[in-house]
Motif scaffolding. Structure first.
Motif, mmCIF file in Angstrom:
data_model
loop_
_atom_site.group_PDB
_atom_site.id
_atom_site.type_symbol
_atom_site.label_atom_id
_atom_site.label_comp_id
_atom_site.label_asym_id
_atom_site.label_seq_id
_atom_site.Cartn_x
_atom_site.Cartn_y
_atom_site.Cartn_z
ATOM 1 N N HIS A 545 0.809 -1.210 0.000
ATOM 2 C CA HIS A 545 0.000 0.000 0.000
ATOM 3 C C HIS A 545 0.845 1.264 0.000
ATOM 4 C CE1 HIS A 545 1.092 -0.416 4.212
ATOM 5 N NE2 HIS A 545 0.722 0.824 4.411
ATOM 6 N N GLU A 546 2.168 1.107 0.105
ATOM 7 C CA GLU A 546 3.061 2.262 0.077
ATOM 8 C C GLU A 546 4.179 2.013 -0.909
ATOM 9 O OE1 GLU A 546 4.668 2.749 3.974
ATOM 10 O OE2 GLU A 546 4.956 0.612 4.267
ATOM 11 N N ASN A 547 4.739 3.093 -1.422
ATOM 12 C CA ASN A 547 5.772 3.003 -2.446
ATOM 13 C C ASN A 547 7.126 2.721 -1.807
ATOM 14 O OD1 ASN A 547 7.273 3.230 -4.793
ATOM 15 N ND2 ASN A 547 7.414 5.458 -4.646
ATOM 16 N N LEU A 548 7.665 1.512 -2.033
ATOM 17 C CA LEU A 548 8.966 1.126 -1.490
ATOM 18 C C LEU A 548 10.009 0.971 -2.577
ATOM 19 C CD1 LEU A 548 7.775 -1.580 1.080
ATOM 20 C CD2 LEU A 548 8.154 0.869 1.453
ATOM 21 N N GLY A 549 9.666 1.354 -3.811
ATOM 22 C CA GLY A 549 10.619 1.242 -4.905
ATOM 23 C C GLY A 549 10.686 -0.168 -5.468
ATOM 24 N N VAL A 596 -7.812 0.121 4.065
ATOM 25 C CA VAL A 596 -8.152 -1.123 3.353
ATOM 26 C C VAL A 596 -7.055 -1.599 2.398
ATOM 27 C CG1 VAL A 596 -10.605 -0.621 3.508
ATOM 28 C CG2 VAL A 596 -9.349 0.078 1.458
ATOM 29 N N PHE A 597 -6.200 -0.694 1.917
ATOM 30 C CA PHE A 597 -5.208 -1.094 0.916
ATOM 31 C C PHE A 597 -4.183 -2.114 1.426
ATOM 32 C CE2 PHE A 597 -5.596 2.709 -2.235
ATOM 33 C CZ PHE A 597 -6.860 2.243 -2.591
ATOM 34 N N PRO A 598 -3.716 -2.031 2.684
ATOM 35 C CA PRO A 598 -2.770 -3.072 3.141
ATOM 36 C C PRO A 598 -3.355 -4.479 3.032
ATOM 37 C CG PRO A 598 -2.728 -1.204 4.643
ATOM 38 C CD PRO A 598 -3.849 -0.955 3.704
ATOM 39 N N ARG A 599 -4.620 -4.629 3.399
ATOM 40 C CA ARG A 599 -5.259 -5.941 3.306
ATOM 41 C C ARG A 599 -5.428 -6.361 1.837
ATOM 42 N NH1 ARG A 599 -9.189 -4.614 5.990
ATOM 43 N NH2 ARG A 599 -10.790 -4.292 4.411
ATOM 44 N N MET A 600 -5.769 -5.392 0.983
ATOM 45 C CA MET A 600 -5.904 -5.694 -0.441
ATOM 46 C C MET A 600 -4.569 -6.124 -1.045
ATOM 47 S SD MET A 600 -8.408 -2.797 -2.068
ATOM 48 C CE MET A 600 -10.171 -2.802 -1.767
ATOM 49 N N ALA A 601 -3.501 -5.459 -0.636
ATOM 50 C CA ALA A 601 -2.172 -5.793 -1.171
ATOM 51 C C ALA A 601 -1.794 -7.217 -0.803
ATOM 52 C CB ALA A 601 -1.131 -4.808 -0.640
ATOM 53 N N GLU A 602 -2.055 -7.594 0.435
ATOM 54 C CA GLU A 602 -1.729 -8.947 0.871
ATOM 55 C C GLU A 602 -2.573 -9.981 0.127
ATOM 56 O OE1 GLU A 602 -1.650 -11.574 5.026
ATOM 57 O OE2 GLU A 602 -1.951 -9.402 5.073
ATOM 58 N N HIS A 603 -3.866 -9.688 -0.041
ATOM 59 C CA HIS A 603 -4.756 -10.627 -0.723
ATOM 60 C C HIS A 603 -4.374 -10.803 -2.194
ATOM 61 C CE1 HIS A 603 -8.462 -12.587 -2.033
ATOM 62 N NE2 HIS A 603 -8.568 -11.669 -2.973
ATOM 63 N N THR A 604 -4.139 -9.706 -2.908
ATOM 64 C CA THR A 604 -3.820 -9.809 -4.329
ATOM 65 C C THR A 604 -2.460 -10.466 -4.553
ATOM 66 O OG1 THR A 604 -3.042 -7.499 -4.259
ATOM 67 C CG2 THR A 604 -5.283 -7.891 -5.049
ATOM 68 N N SER A 605 -1.522 -10.234 -3.653
ATOM 69 C CA SER A 605 -0.234 -10.919 -3.754
ATOM 70 C C SER A 605 -0.423 -12.424 -3.590
ATOM 71 C CB SER A 605 0.747 -10.395 -2.699
ATOM 72 O OG SER A 605 1.067 -9.040 -2.917
#
Length: 863
Positions: A545-549, A596-605
């Motif tokens: 959910h955040e830009n880490l490069g 909600v984006f952290p949970r979405m990121a984990e699910h889509t990954s």
């Protein structure tokens, strides 16, 4: 600067940050950030729980496990024993176990009810008389599966299911409901029911889901793969009804409010069998050696509204899955192949990125538009590649030749600038598995590098521009991140390259330094081996959910924007960008996204990894079917991996199999870790990655996806066979036992199969100095994939299997984002303790942006 750093860290006071993350997010110089963090630690305003990681003092440390227990994933061998691979990312992981306890050997009596793939809590135990570490599973934290497929059996008044996967328990009791009329041996799918945590007397049982058939044919195998990887093959009625209600035509008022690109020469380039066209391009010539490139992406968010039945269905699936012979789309066909697909001659809504660049590839400015297009042509990679090679376009597309020539020239310059900045550019062959209408198998190498690179570079460009725009605005999104290799992995890589005569400068990971190594070895015999070493050192790309490069792309900002028809994260990015463009952004909406984006990121990954695993699984099945049809035939191949128990060989069509050490009859070979090679003790013959090797297909084991090869010089070969692995035959299936490397004995001038003595794993609490002796002529061999300090058989040193994790992410590619081969082995005097893993697939291309529909995942695993 120190106050600025503290202010940033206080936004998430419980999180631990890396130096690189702080530097990227605050856009500061590395040395300045490093000095400021060191000063804050000295003042006590920050803590440094581990070298290079920083947190606020109020951040709660992860709870420590008693008796030095740790969390990891259980990898089970078909013989029953297993290994726990530490999970470095587990939220409750206080620390990793010491190197000598990674991967921790678990005798089968101490698995504690855990199954292959489960997340478990393991406790190392004092070494036995053999002085080797081992452990127990104390608790199952998370089950890896809820369904399985297997054979139905009736025994002693009960129904049982015998799992297809040999790494799972031998049988599971089955409730009788739904079994009426089914015969013994029927292949079925079942749902698993595990006892509640703490219920030690509970029993695992299963309930019937569906009948798959009696035969082990491709249709039932495809269905089994769908069930085993928890994929969804049917759409919910609500989602289908919502899709059918969408009108085919676009309302005039919607067209009127959008930018109109219908008069421009907009066209698509895709694979010959593609149907979901989610991107189109065009180029305009401006004054002063400037050009405007348009990247037009299907505006899926116009039709799939947030919170709708379609949206819930797309989120649940996460991604389209491209199996050999079958596609499981993320969206119903009405959208994926209909109103959203940018087919020629039809008006379509798009979200466009317009980029103005110089003739040298320098980006001058960009803009975003909600638009409407009418594609003028549907080109294929094959046609564009032929044009790039000077053969010309078909007559109906001759008018596009000037635009294609210009785009080829501009994208070559874009790629050169990207690689010069440090983006990793690997070269692996990608093979598509195509199933004909009559069931025949076609294995087709993807050989359109210029055409695919054209699209990849434009998609990469659009992705980076959107990522930077949203990051500069401070907005959350689903970014595609690829973090730096660990210090340990980078140091190990530097040591290995040094022994090969290549120096990796600096003590901290640098994509530019890695790309310089790839450039140095280009065209040399050791190039495949060096590429494999670099690939193995990389982490998996994922969504965040955040830009880490993105390390592999040497990009400070990166996300996926260009495939919303087949990837849910792209759809989310479209919604965020359109909210900003329409000036409807509110603090409440941003706060909701952050929640909600952290949970979405984990699910889509997670869904992406499941899709990749399913594609790998079924692809390997069809490769085994092909090999079954060609048993006894001779083919040319290339060594793709070297381990302590044999070598992997890839044929020209991408089929990969194993040559056991016992099949190398001309000498006794020892594995040399430093050069990832096998060396003959008498002849000094060396076998390493990239070496040509003619082989004969000797055996196939379809259930375990194993192909056994033998060197052609030591096998009787049919004289009428040719060397090219091309087929067009119907699938047949004849299971053949696979074999493994026997214990080390002299193998000079061997004729036929010689019986070996093999030492097995400890069977119980008593850990004997020497394992029990077993006499056999054949034994299972596995395909091994190294994780940090994994232990395959016979030798504790690492091997070099080709294939890859998706270690850096990419666009329009399926990479993949593939697993990355990692092999290690113990010395030949120790019992073989090893765990089978899924075999990685060959990858191709650079960590770039796009590839054909049937093979995107392989590169996507690291992009």
């Amino acid at each position: 600067m120190t106050e600025r750093i503290l202010e940033y860290l206080r936004k998430n006071p419980t999180k631990t940050y890396s130096l690189r993350e702080v530097q990227r997010m605050l856009r500061l110089e590395r040395e300045e950030v490093k000095s400021a963090l060191a000063e804050l630690v000295k003042q006590g305003r920050l803590i440094e729980p581990r070298r290079g990681l920083y947190a606020l003092p109020e951040a709660k440390p992860a709870p420590k496990r008693g008796n030095k227990g740790f969390v990891g994933r259980l990898q089970v061998h078909p013989a029953g024993f297993g290994f726990v691979i530490p999970d470095a990312l587990a939220p409750d992981q206080a620390r990793l176990p010491p190197p000598e306890q990674r991967d921790l050997y678990i005798p089968k009596e101490f698995l504690g009810g855990a199954w292959h793939g489960d997340q478990v809590l393991a406790y190392p135990q004092p070494p036995g008389r053999d002085r080797r570490p081992w452990g127990k599973v104390a608790q199952v934290l998370e089950r890896s599966r809820s369904k399985l497929t297997g054979r139905l059996e009736f025994r002693r008044g009960y129904a049982w299911v015998l799992p297809d996967d040999p790494r799972l328990p031998g049988k599971v009791k089955l409730e009788p409901e739904g079994l009426a009329g089914l015969e013994q041996g029927a292949r079925i799918a079942v749902e698993l029911h595990f006892p509640q945590t703490g219920d030690k007397g509970g029993e695992i049982y299963a309930t019937f889901l569906e009948y798959l058939g009696m035969a082990d044919d491709p249709q039932s195998e495809t269905r089994a793969v769908i069930v085993n990887h928890d994929l969804k093959s049917e759409f919910d009625p609500e989602a289908l009804a919502e899709a059918e209600a969408i009108p085919e035509s676009i309302p005039p008022e919607e067209i009127a409010r959008r930018a109109d690109f219908r008069s421009l020469n907009v066209f698509t380039i895709d694979g010959i069998d593609a149907k979901d066209f989610d991107d189109a391009i065009h180029v305009e010539r401006l004054e002063g050696n400037r050009y405007r490139i348009g990247v037009h992406i299907a505006d899926v968010s116009h039709y799939v509204r947030e919170g709708s039945a379609l949206d819930k269905e797309a989120y649940e699936r996460g991604t389209s899955v491209y199996l050999p012979g079958r596609v499981l789309p993320m969206l119903p066909e009405k959208l994926s192949n209909g109103v959203c697909s940018l087919v020629p001659g039809q008006d379509r809504l798009v979200l466009s990125v317009l980029v103005e660049i110089t003739d040298g590839g320098r980006v001058l400015r960009h803009s975003f538009r909600e638009g409407v297009i009418r594609s003028k042509a549907r080109l294929t990679y094959t046609q564009v590649q032929a044009f790039a090679e000077g053969k010309g376009m078909p007559d109906e597309f001759k008018w596009l030749e000037p635009d294609l020539a210009l785009l080829l020239e501009l994208t070559r310059k874009l790629k050169a600038k990207r690689v010069a900045a440090g983006a990793l550019d690997f070269h692996f062959t990608e093979v598509k598995v195509d199933i004909g209408e009559a069931g025949e198998i076609h294995l087709i190498p993807q050989t359109e590098p210029d055409a695919r690179s054209l699209i990849e570079e434009l998609m990469l460009l659009a992705n980076r521009i959107v990522a930077k725009y949203l990051s500069d605005k401070g907005l959350p999104a689903l970014y595609r991140v690829h973090e730096d290799p660990t210090d340990m992995a980078y140091a190990k890589l530097a040591a290995q390259l040094s022994k090969l005569g290549y120096e990796l400068p600096g003590m901290e990971p640098s994509p530019k330094a890695m790309q310089a190594i790839l450039k140095q070895v280009e065209g040399k015999p050791e190039a495949p081996m060096v590429s494999t070493l670099l690939l193995r050192s990389l982490k998996l790309a994922r969504y965040a959910h955040e830009n880490l490069g993105h390390f592999g792309l040497a990009a400070e900002h990166y996300l996926h924007f260009t495939s919303p028809i087949r990837r849910y994260p792209d759809l989310i990015v479209h919604r965020v960008l359109k909210t900003l463009m329409r000036r409807r952004l509110t603090p409440e909406k941003v706060e909701h996204w952050r929640e909600v984006f952290p949970r979405m990121a984990e699910h889509t990954s997670s869904r992406e990894r499941s899709a990749e695993a399913a594609e790998r699984d079924l692809t390997k099945y069809y490769q085994c079917c092909w090999a079954e049809l060609h048993k006894g035939e001779r083919f040319g191949g290339v060594v793709s991996g070297v381990t302590g128990f044999g070598v992997f060989v890839a044929l020209e069509n991408g089929v990969e199999g194993m040559v056991r050490l016992s099949s190398l009859l001309d000498d006794h070979y020892e594995y040399v870790e430093e050069t990832l090679s096998l060396v003959g003790t008498r002849t000094k013959r060396r076998i390493r990655i990239g070496d040509p090797l003619e082989v004969v297909i000797q055996g196939v084991n379809l259930p375990t996806r194993q192909i056994e090869l033998v060197p052609a010089e030591f096998a009787a070969v049919r004289p009428s066979n040719t060397a090219k692995p091309e087929i067009s035959r119907e699938v047949s299936r004849k299971p053949v036992l696979a074999t493994t490397k026997p214990s080390r004995t002299k193998e000079k001038n061997m004729e036929g199969t010689k019986k070996r003595r093999v030492v097995g794993p400890p069977e119980g609490r008593e850990r004997r100095e020497r394992g029990p002796k077993v006499t056999m002529s054949r034994m299972y061999f596995g395909e091994w994939q190294k994780t940090e300090d994994e232990t395959p058989p016979q030798n504790r040193r690492s091997g070099g299997r080709s294939g890859q994790h998706e270690r850096a992410g990419g666009e329009r590619s399926r990479s993949s984002q593939a697993g990355q081969p990692r092999h290690e082995a113990r010395s030949s005097q120790k019992p073989p303790r090893y765990a089978a893993k899924e075999a990685p697939q060959p990858q191709s291309g650079n960590p770039g942006e796009r590839q054909g529909k049937s093979s995107r995942r392989r590169r996507n695993r690291w992009r």
